[in-house]
Design an enzyme around this catalytic site. Structure first.
Site, mmCIF file in Angstrom:
data_model
loop_
_atom_site.group_PDB
_atom_site.id
_atom_site.type_symbol
_atom_site.label_atom_id
_atom_site.label_comp_id
_atom_site.label_asym_id
_atom_site.label_seq_id
_atom_site.Cartn_x
_atom_site.Cartn_y
_atom_site.Cartn_z
ATOM 1 N N GLY A 11 -4.612 -0.505 -6.474
ATOM 2 C CA GLY A 11 -4.289 -0.846 -7.859
ATOM 3 C C GLY A 11 -3.757 -2.271 -8.007
ATOM 4 N N TYR A 12 -3.387 -2.581 -9.225
ATOM 5 C CA TYR A 12 -2.973 -3.956 -9.559
ATOM 6 C C TYR A 12 -1.752 -4.390 -8.740
ATOM 7 C CZ TYR A 12 -1.118 -7.659 -12.696
ATOM 8 O OH TYR A 12 -0.613 -8.817 -13.230
ATOM 9 N N ASP A 32 -5.412 5.962 -1.559
ATOM 10 C CA ASP A 32 -5.746 5.822 -2.969
ATOM 11 C C ASP A 32 -6.888 6.783 -3.277
ATOM 12 O OD1 ASP A 32 -6.539 4.619 -5.576
ATOM 13 O OD2 ASP A 32 -5.264 2.968 -4.923
ATOM 14 N N ASP A 59 -6.147 11.796 -2.206
ATOM 15 C CA ASP A 59 -5.200 11.971 -3.301
ATOM 16 C C ASP A 59 -3.827 12.282 -2.702
ATOM 17 O OD1 ASP A 59 -3.722 13.120 -5.490
ATOM 18 O OD2 ASP A 59 -5.650 13.332 -6.525
ATOM 19 N N PHE A 81 3.134 3.659 -5.300
ATOM 20 C CA PHE A 81 2.620 3.135 -6.568
ATOM 21 C C PHE A 81 1.729 4.145 -7.291
ATOM 22 C CE2 PHE A 81 2.948 -0.764 -3.923
ATOM 23 C CZ PHE A 81 3.756 -1.537 -4.733
ATOM 24 N N SER A 125 10.191 1.523 -13.577
ATOM 25 C CA SER A 125 9.897 0.640 -14.708
ATOM 26 C C SER A 125 11.129 0.461 -15.573
ATOM 27 C CB SER A 125 8.783 1.293 -15.533
ATOM 28 O OG SER A 125 8.711 0.723 -16.813
ATOM 29 N N TYR A 149 5.101 9.387 -19.891
ATOM 30 C CA TYR A 149 5.018 8.358 -18.837
ATOM 31 C C TYR A 149 6.429 7.948 -18.402
ATOM 32 C CZ TYR A 149 4.854 3.589 -17.025
ATOM 33 O OH TYR A 149 5.063 2.460 -16.284
ATOM 34 N N LYS A 153 8.773 8.560 -14.811
ATOM 35 C CA LYS A 153 9.529 7.542 -14.063
ATOM 36 C C LYS A 153 10.974 8.016 -13.874
ATOM 37 C CE LYS A 153 6.355 4.285 -13.570
ATOM 38 N NZ LYS A 153 5.685 4.164 -12.278
ATOM 39 N N LEU A 200 -0.412 -6.203 -23.246
ATOM 40 C CA LEU A 200 -0.632 -7.471 -23.935
ATOM 41 C C LEU A 200 -1.506 -8.469 -23.161
ATOM 42 C CD1 LEU A 200 0.009 -9.379 -26.298
ATOM 43 C CD2 LEU A 200 2.132 -9.984 -25.113
ATOM 44 N N ARG A 292 3.934 -1.334 -33.376
ATOM 45 C CA ARG A 292 3.364 -0.218 -32.608
ATOM 46 C C ARG A 292 4.468 0.826 -32.419
ATOM 47 N NH1 ARG A 292 0.909 -1.512 -26.708
ATOM 48 N NH2 ARG A 292 3.112 -1.867 -26.258
ATOM 49 N N ASP A 295 7.592 0.976 -29.733
ATOM 50 C CA ASP A 295 7.962 -0.331 -29.175
ATOM 51 C C ASP A 295 9.415 -0.674 -29.483
ATOM 52 O OD1 ASP A 295 5.653 -1.047 -27.921
ATOM 53 O OD2 ASP A 295 4.965 -2.471 -29.444
HETATM 54 C C1 UD1 Z 1 4.406 -0.994 -21.758
HETATM 55 C C2 UD1 Z 1 4.961 0.388 -21.809
HETATM 56 C C3 UD1 Z 1 5.955 0.535 -20.695
HETATM 57 C C4 UD1 Z 1 5.262 0.258 -19.359
HETATM 58 C C5 UD1 Z 1 4.621 -1.102 -19.376
HETATM 59 C C6 UD1 Z 1 3.762 -1.271 -18.135
HETATM 60 C C7 UD1 Z 1 4.847 0.992 -24.192
HETATM 61 C C8 UD1 Z 1 5.628 1.313 -25.417
HETATM 62 N N1 UD1 Z 1 5.543 0.640 -23.120
HETATM 63 O O1 UD1 Z 1 5.465 -1.924 -21.942
HETATM 64 O O2 UD1 Z 1 6.482 1.823 -20.729
HETATM 65 O O3 UD1 Z 1 6.210 0.341 -18.325
HETATM 66 O O4 UD1 Z 1 3.776 -1.242 -20.513
HETATM 67 O O5 UD1 Z 1 3.195 -2.530 -18.092
HETATM 68 O O6 UD1 Z 1 3.635 1.035 -24.176
HETATM 69 N N2 UD1 Z 1 1.491 -6.216 -27.903
HETATM 70 C C9 UD1 Z 1 0.793 -6.730 -28.980
HETATM 71 N N3 UD1 Z 1 -0.564 -6.523 -29.026
HETATM 72 C C10 UD1 Z 1 -1.234 -5.815 -28.071
HETATM 73 C C11 UD1 Z 1 -0.510 -5.298 -26.970
HETATM 74 C C12 UD1 Z 1 0.859 -5.502 -26.933
HETATM 75 O O7 UD1 Z 1 1.366 -7.367 -29.861
HETATM 76 O O8 UD1 Z 1 -2.457 -5.653 -28.178
HETATM 77 C C13 UD1 Z 1 2.955 -6.458 -27.821
HETATM 78 C C14 UD1 Z 1 3.796 -5.194 -27.844
HETATM 79 O O9 UD1 Z 1 4.047 -4.800 -29.145
HETATM 80 C C15 UD1 Z 1 5.035 -5.657 -27.069
HETATM 81 C C16 UD1 Z 1 4.491 -6.680 -26.079
HETATM 82 O O10 UD1 Z 1 3.227 -7.082 -26.596
HETATM 83 O O11 UD1 Z 1 5.923 -6.301 -27.934
HETATM 84 C C17 UD1 Z 1 4.265 -6.113 -24.680
HETATM 85 O O12 UD1 Z 1 3.459 -4.954 -24.775
HETATM 86 P P1 UD1 Z 1 2.823 -4.248 -23.475
HETATM 87 O O13 UD1 Z 1 2.117 -5.236 -22.654
HETATM 88 O O14 UD1 Z 1 2.075 -3.048 -23.926
HETATM 89 O O15 UD1 Z 1 4.115 -3.828 -22.641
HETATM 90 P P2 UD1 Z 1 5.397 -2.961 -23.087
HETATM 91 O O16 UD1 Z 1 5.176 -2.252 -24.360
HETATM 92 O O17 UD1 Z 1 6.581 -3.851 -22.995
#
Ligand code: UD1
Length: 336
Positions: A11-12, A32, A59, A81, A125, A149, A153, A200, A292, A295
């Protein structure tokens, strides 16, 4: 500790950690089931390091097979992981998450105890802190979870703590990651989510590539620097090095430990997007969308404990992270 078992090694985060372990002189045995990864990753790892990583398509829940592997390789330490990791999916399929993530951990613990493995390092996490009561988040912050999820953890952390109380010879390190991004400097390893990305950075990369039309920024009315969410983005290579530091710590000083792995810096979503465009000279069309569900506004680490006790500190900058994410995205392509 020479022989390290890595579950979810394709994985990553697992693949980047395997590289760092091999480069630090450890023997690595990966297990894995490739449910969200490919065995081709191991050719890349061996090529990059010039070393041979042993791997099995097994597995972790399969206790008999896992036991054979751990016994055959005289494993000293397990880095765990393997597990499902999508928040939304966990809400839709809670039993699948509990079944897989909890059972694999129970199976691993049993096998480790049976074979006198000395340490388990768990991939936890920052999600276990729930909505922050204060910032930066230190390891003493209260714990809570709002989805299966996160519950996994939390439960797994508790299971491992309980196992350490009953079996103090089995050392435990719980590493709480903040938001991992970036990729190996060769751009031959990286994050390749299947389908539409939830997180993101992969979404930004795919939008820059033209695979996604536009990024939706979830909310610009938070009480933050520019109204968008703030996170502690950490380069995956820094994160990987944190595991090597934790293994060394446990060799010298056994026990049960919890460490944040973050940079200590908060970056807003908009800051990240703008830095990505500037550094990479590429456009990322975006729109502001509603928040979202689930969040939080802001979250970043107090990484002092890891600095003091592990001698570990994140080195990569946000500029490094956006560059490496983008270069790896271009080199690796999209996984459909
Ligand atoms: C998410 C998980 C967290 C997990 C982590 C693993 C949720 C609520 N939380 O964290 O439990 O441990 O990933 O990497 O999903 N955003 C946008 N547009 C997008 C995607 C994200 O604006 O298309 C924003 C989100 O609103 C947030 C930030 O980017 O403010 C980070 O989002 P993301 O990468 O999904 O991570 P987390 O939500 O922090």
């Amino acid at each position: 500790m020479k022989n390290i078992l890595v579950t979810g090694g394709a994985g990553y985060i697992g693949s980047h950690t395997t590289v760092e372990l091999l480069e630090s002189g450890y023997n690595v045995i990966c297990v894995d089931n490739f449910s969200n990864s490919s065995e081709k990753v191991f050719d890349v790892i061996n090529d990059l390091t010039g070393k041979q990583c042993t791997w099995y398509n097994v597995d972790v829940c399969n206790i008999e097979e896992l036991n054979k592997i751990v016994a055959a390789h005289d494993v000293n330490c397990a880095v765990h992981f393997a597990g499902y990791k999508a928040v939304g999916e966990s809400v839709e399929f809670p039993l699948m998450y509990y079944q897989n993530n909890i059972n694999s951990t129970l199976s691993l613990c049993e096998v480790c105890l049976k074979n006198n493995v000395r340490s388990i390092i768990f991939s936890s996490s920052a999600t276990v802190y729930g909505p922050p009561q204060y910032l930066p988040l230190d390891e003493k912050h209260s714990l809570s979870a709002t989805n299966p999820y996160g519950n996994c953890k939390l439960f797994i952390e508790q299971i491992l703590k309980d196992v350490n109380v009953a079996h103090p010879a089995l050392n435990i390190a719980l590493l709480r990651y903040f938001n991992p991004v970036g990729a190996h400097g060769s751009y031959r390893l990286g994050e390749r989510p299947k389908g539409i990305p939830n997180n993101l950075m992969p979404y930004i990369c795919q939008t820059a590539l033209g695979v996604r039309q536009e990024l939706r920024i979830f909310g610009n009315d938070y009480d933050t620097i520019d109204g968008t969410g703030v996170r502690d983005f950490i380069h995956v290579v820094d994160l990987a090095k944190g595991h090597v530091a934790a293994i060394k710590k446990m060799e010298a000083d056994p026990g049960c430990f919890v460490y944040n792995l973050g940079t200590g810096n908060g970056t807003s979503v908009l800051e990240l997007v703008n830095t990505f465009m500037e550094v990479n000279g590429v456009d990322v069309p975006y729109v502001i969308a509603s928040r979202r569900v689930g969040d939080i506004a802001a979250c970043w680490a107090n990484p002092e404990a890891a600095k003091e006790h592990l001698g570990w500190e994140a080195q990569y900058t946000i500029e490094d992270m956006v560059r490496d994410s983008w270069e790896a995205q271009k080199a690796l392509g999209v996984c459909t």
